[in-house]
Design a protein around this motif. Structure first.
Motif, short mmCIF file in Angstrom:
data_model
loop_
_atom_site.label_atom_id
_atom_site.label_comp_id
_atom_site.label_asym_id
_atom_site.label_seq_id
_atom_site.Cartn_x
_atom_site.Cartn_y
_atom_site.Cartn_z
N GLU A 30 2.37 1.37 -3.19
CA GLU A 30 0.85 2.32 -4.28
C GLU A 30 1.52 3.40 -4.21
O GLU A 30 1.59 4.82 -4.95
CB GLU A 30 0.35 1.64 -4.25
CG GLU A 30 0.22 0.09 -4.97
CD GLU A 30 -0.77 -0.67 -4.58
OE1 GLU A 30 -2.26 -0.05 -4.17
OE2 GLU A 30 -1.40 -1.91 -4.91
N GLU A 31 0.86 4.01 -3.63
CA GLU A 31 0.81 5.36 -2.28
C GLU A 31 1.94 6.49 -2.61
O GLU A 31 1.98 7.90 -2.88
CB GLU A 31 0.50 5.56 -1.54
CG GLU A 31 -0.48 7.08 -0.66
CD GLU A 31 -1.74 7.25 -1.06
OE1 GLU A 31 -2.10 7.75 -1.52
OE2 GLU A 31 -1.52 5.76 -1.60
N ARG A 44 2.22 7.38 -6.16
CA ARG A 44 1.07 8.26 -6.66
C ARG A 44 2.12 10.00 -6.22
O ARG A 44 1.90 11.52 -6.89
CB ARG A 44 -0.01 8.52 -5.98
CG ARG A 44 -0.62 7.68 -6.43
CD ARG A 44 -2.25 7.68 -6.01
NE ARG A 44 -3.00 6.44 -6.26
CZ ARG A 44 -3.17 5.09 -5.48
NH1 ARG A 44 -2.66 5.22 -3.85
NH2 ARG A 44 -3.87 3.95 -5.71
N GLY A 62 0.80 -0.98 -0.06
CA GLY A 62 0.50 -0.39 -0.08
C GLY A 62 0.52 1.06 -0.02
O GLY A 62 0.58 2.37 -0.79
N GLN A 94 -1.25 7.86 4.65
CA GLN A 94 -2.74 7.58 3.57
C GLN A 94 -3.40 6.37 3.09
O GLN A 94 -4.25 5.69 2.58
CB GLN A 94 -2.07 8.30 2.10
CG GLN A 94 -2.13 10.10 2.05
CD GLN A 94 -3.73 11.10 2.21
OE1 GLN A 94 -4.61 11.19 3.12
NE2 GLN A 94 -4.42 10.66 0.63
N SER A 95 -1.91 5.32 2.88
CA SER A 95 -2.23 4.32 2.50
C SER A 95 -2.73 3.33 3.31
O SER A 95 -3.77 3.04 3.30
CB SER A 95 -0.80 3.41 2.52
OG SER A 95 -0.41 2.22 2.32
N TYR A 96 -2.50 3.85 5.14
CA TYR A 96 -2.76 3.09 5.71
C TYR A 96 -4.64 4.02 5.97
O TYR A 96 -5.77 2.60 5.69
CB TYR A 96 -2.93 3.87 7.06
CG TYR A 96 -1.08 3.02 7.81
CD1 TYR A 96 -0.59 2.44 6.48
CD2 TYR A 96 -0.49 3.92 8.33
CE1 TYR A 96 1.05 1.77 6.79
CE2 TYR A 96 0.89 3.53 8.79
CZ TYR A 96 1.67 2.39 7.70
OH TYR A 96 2.75 2.62 8.16
N MET A 97 -5.11 4.42 5.67
CA MET A 97 -6.00 4.84 5.50
C MET A 97 -7.04 4.18 4.31
O MET A 97 -8.24 3.36 4.02
CB MET A 97 -6.56 6.95 5.40
CG MET A 97 -7.60 6.96 5.15
SD MET A 97 -7.64 8.77 5.45
CE MET A 97 -7.26 9.04 3.51
N LYS A 98 -6.61 4.84 2.84
CA LYS A 98 -7.20 3.73 2.06
C LYS A 98 -7.61 2.42 1.57
O LYS A 98 -8.24 2.43 1.50
CB LYS A 98 -6.26 4.40 0.62
CG LYS A 98 -6.39 6.11 0.37
CD LYS A 98 -5.74 6.23 -0.72
CE LYS A 98 -5.53 7.31 -1.25
NZ LYS A 98 -5.25 8.06 -2.10
N ASN A 99 -6.82 1.78 3.10
CA ASN A 99 -6.25 0.05 2.48
C ASN A 99 -7.63 -0.83 3.85
O ASN A 99 -7.27 -1.34 4.23
CB ASN A 99 -5.03 0.16 2.76
CG ASN A 99 -4.51 -0.30 0.86
OD1 ASN A 99 -4.87 -0.72 0.00
ND2 ASN A 99 -3.22 1.05 0.79
#
Length: 408
Positions: free
Chosen positions: A289-290, A293, A286, A312-317
């Motif tokens: 990938e973040e 971006r 994650g 951001q990665s933790y929140m999206k995943n």
């Protein structure tokens, strides 16, 4: 004078040696106390007043000194990425051991201190740490209404992992790998031959240290211990060594079953189909990938924006615990990649490989750097002061004493 030979007190600088002993003694203990003992080391180094020797050694050790200074500069680079001067200053101060210990050890002749004294301090400090942790557990058991019933929890999480190290507020994995290093020193350092001759005391000490590693529930510590024991017993490759290793593995396996939390952590890395189920692996994907971006692959984004990318990665995943606890990357290579880009990863890898190449003949030095290499996969070791101190102190100390020189 050969490495490992005990030098007389007349050849050493007592102030420097005592300062190093006290620092090593407090390494497994409170970080605030340990940090205090950096100052006497600096004062002792300045009072040596042997500037010609220092300059000569700096020339000889120029490459490792530059490499560790470059790692320190990776932390200073946060001033370029952040407008928060206060936070960048705190980060620079926190990372100072990366500059201090290399400067001290890579410019100080080994005749001014005894390596055995430092190893002795580290060993005693580790044993005291273990006794304090076990003492707290015993007091807690005795304080309950039914001590015998409470004692049944000894192998469970209530008395292991972070709870084990509650008196020091320490992270179990960092203490665990340090205990592994102590075991390696006890088993391999030439200066401890007399101690190893005291077979009962020596073996009881090793048993206590290994048992404590199991109590930390640290997978990386357990893995490093197993890898070292495999090398240690199989390097002579005879029936006796193979039998000893097999017996030891059986004992470790049975004990890990008793520590069910550790056993679960070890067996949760892969599933029956061979797929990776290691809990940190999805987080790494994650973050990767973040970072594609928001990141910069060449120079990174600095420490603060790196944490933003992680969150951001933790929140999206859906990694709620990681988001709530503001987790770092739990991978030093990934952390340098996000914070400092490809340049940061290259600097770090080059420092590790340079040490490995120049000290590969010595089992203690090579064991240390392999511990760091493996530990960097599962932890952002420079995210904590204890990690910065552990790396910089032993990197400079062991390089200075074991560069291209076998122990025996």
């Amino acid at each position: 004078m050969k490495i490992g030979t005990l030098k007389s007190y007349k050849e050493t600088n007592k102030f420097l040696e005592v300062s190093l002993f006290l620092f090593a003694f407090t390494l497994p203990m409170w970080n605030s106390i340990n940090t205090i003992f950096i100052y006497p080391i600096l004062v002792a180094w300045l009072l040596l007043n042997n500037w010609s020797e220092k300059l000569n050694l700096i020339k000889k050790n120029f490459i490792p000194l530059v490499l560790l200074t470059l790692i320190y500069l990776l932390f200073l680079s946060n001033f370029l990425f952040s407008d928060d001067v206060s936070q960048s200053s705190k980060l620079a101060l926190k990372a100072l051991p990366l500059f201090i210990f290399p400067l001290v050890f890579l410019s100080t002749p080994t005749k001014y201190y005894r390596l055995g004294s430092i190893f002795t301090g580290l060993t005693f400090g580790t044993i005291i740490t273990i006794l304090i942790c076990w003492g707290r557990i015993l007091l807690d058991i005795l304080s309950k209404r039914d001590p015998l019933d409470q004692a049944t929890y000894f192998f469970e999480w209530i008395y292991t992992d972070f709870n084990l190290l509650k008196p020091f507020g320490a992270h179990p994995s960092y203490v665990g790998v340090m205990v592994v290093l102590v075991i390696i020193v006890l088993m391999c350092y030439e200066g401890f031959q007399k101690f190893r001759a005291e077979k009962v005391l020596y073996r009881l000490t090793l048993i206590a240290l290994i048992f404590f590693i199991l109590q930390t529930n640290s997978r990386i510590s357990f893995a490093c211990l197993v890898l070292f024991l495999c090398y240690y017993f199989l390097r002579n490759f005879n029936k006796r060594s193979i039998l000893q290793l097999l017996v030891l593995f059986v004992v470790l396996f049975l004990l890990s079953l008793k520590f069910d939390y550790l056993f679960h952590k070890i067996t949760s890395i892969l599933n029956k189909d061979g797929e990776i189920t290691f809990d940190r692996f999805p987080r790494w994907l994650g973050i990767w990938e973040e970072n594609n971006r928001f990141g910069n692959h060449w120079i990174g984004v600095g420490k603060e924006k790196a944490q933003f990318i992680y969150n951001q990665s933790y929140m999206k995943n859906g990694f709620d615990l990681a988001l709530r606890e503001n987790y770092n990357a739990h991978n030093q290579y990934l952390d340098f990649f996000v914070s400092n880009g490809i340049i940061g990863v290259i600097v770090y890898l080059f420092a590790l490989l340079f040490f490995l190449y120049n000290t590969h003949k010595n089992i203690i030095a090579i064991s240390f750097i392999l511990i760091v290499i493996f530990f960097s996969v599962s932890e952002t070791i420079f995210g904590r002061s204890v990690g910065l101190i552990f790396f910089s102190f032993f990197y400079a100390l062991l390089f200075s004493n074991f560069k291209n020189q076998p122990l025996r």
